[in-house]
Write a protein that holds these residues in place. Structure first.
Motif, PDB file in Angstrom:
ATOM      1  N   LEU A  30     103.609 -10.656  54.464  1.00 57.94           N
ATOM      2  CA  LEU A  30     103.057 -10.421  53.137  1.00 57.94           C
ATOM      3  C   LEU A  30     102.984 -11.707  52.320  1.00 57.94           C
ATOM      4  N   SER A  34      99.538 -13.202  54.519  1.00 60.08           N
ATOM      5  CA  SER A  34      98.439 -12.612  53.767  1.00 60.08           C
ATOM      6  C   SER A  34      97.838 -13.593  52.774  1.00 60.08           C
ATOM      7  N   PHE A  65      96.352  -7.644  52.008  1.00 57.46           N
ATOM      8  CA  PHE A  65      97.554  -7.481  51.201  1.00 57.46           C
ATOM      9  C   PHE A  65      98.129  -6.067  51.266  1.00 57.46           C
ATOM     10  N   LEU A  69     101.864  -4.922  52.608  1.00 54.69           N
ATOM     11  CA  LEU A  69     102.736  -4.371  51.575  1.00 54.69           C
ATOM     12  C   LEU A  69     103.272  -3.009  51.999  1.00 54.69           C
TER      13      LEU A  69
END
Length: 189
Positions: A30, A34, A65, A69
């Motif tokens: 993340l 990302s 994202f 997440l």
């Protein structure tokens, strides 16, 4: 659960190593992956002659994202051995890398080396049983990239060399890289 003696004399709980590895992998995916992939993707879109629509860019960046997440929340909410979640993460990592390389064409082709990093990292973090699935997914993804990308069809020589490298990497890692008993590559989960 593992417990350690804290400095105050009490005990504190630490999650087992595989759970920490999965949490670290989710945070890295993340926070670093990302962000880096989204930035590179935007750079690739910016330099294209015919830029894709804003909705395609927004959707692609959002997916880079949102799924990481969701995986991070899943790991934080339910830590433990969930191999399915690890395989989902593996597929996401390889698919997002392939997508970014495909859209970035000649600008982002050096990112191909990240396939080997993903193979090694999954085997190191989660055990030897992830070595061959990571290699197979990388091989299939990069092989499909060779078939569908105009850039890679023009540069098929270097592409086939790298595809061979992906195919041979797990054999090298399995047979020639010494790992001690503390690493996940040889230690059981």
């Amino acid at each position: 659960m593992n417990s350690q003696l804290s400095e105050e004399g009490g005990t504190e709980s630490n999650p087992p190593t595989p759970a920490r590895n999965e949490y670290r992998q989710a945070v890295i995916r993340l926070a670093i992956g990302s962000s880096l992939l989204s930035s590179l993707l935007l750079l690739a879109f910016w330099s294209l002659d015919s830029a894709p629509s804003g909705s395609v860019v927004a959707t692609t960046v959002a997916l880079l994202f949102l799924l990481p997440l969701a995986l991070l929340i899943s790991v934080a909410h339910r830590p433990g051995r969930y191999p399915g979640r690890r395989y989902i993460g593996l597929v996401f990592d390889i698919a997002s890398l392939t997508t970014v390389i495909y859209l970035g064409d000649k600008i982002l082709f050096p990112l191909c080396i990240a396939y080997s990093w993903i193979i090694f990292d999954y085997a190191k973090r989660f055990g030897i049983r992830f070595l061959y699935p990571a290699a197979a997914a990388s091989f299939l993804s990069f092989g499909s990239l060779l078939l569908i990308s105009d850039f890679w069809q023009i540069n098929s020589g270097p592409g086939l060399v790298f595809l061979s490298f992906i195919a041979l990497l797990p054999l090298y890692l399995r047979n020639f890289v010494p790992f001690d008993e503390k690493t996940s590559l040889t230690a059981p989960e």
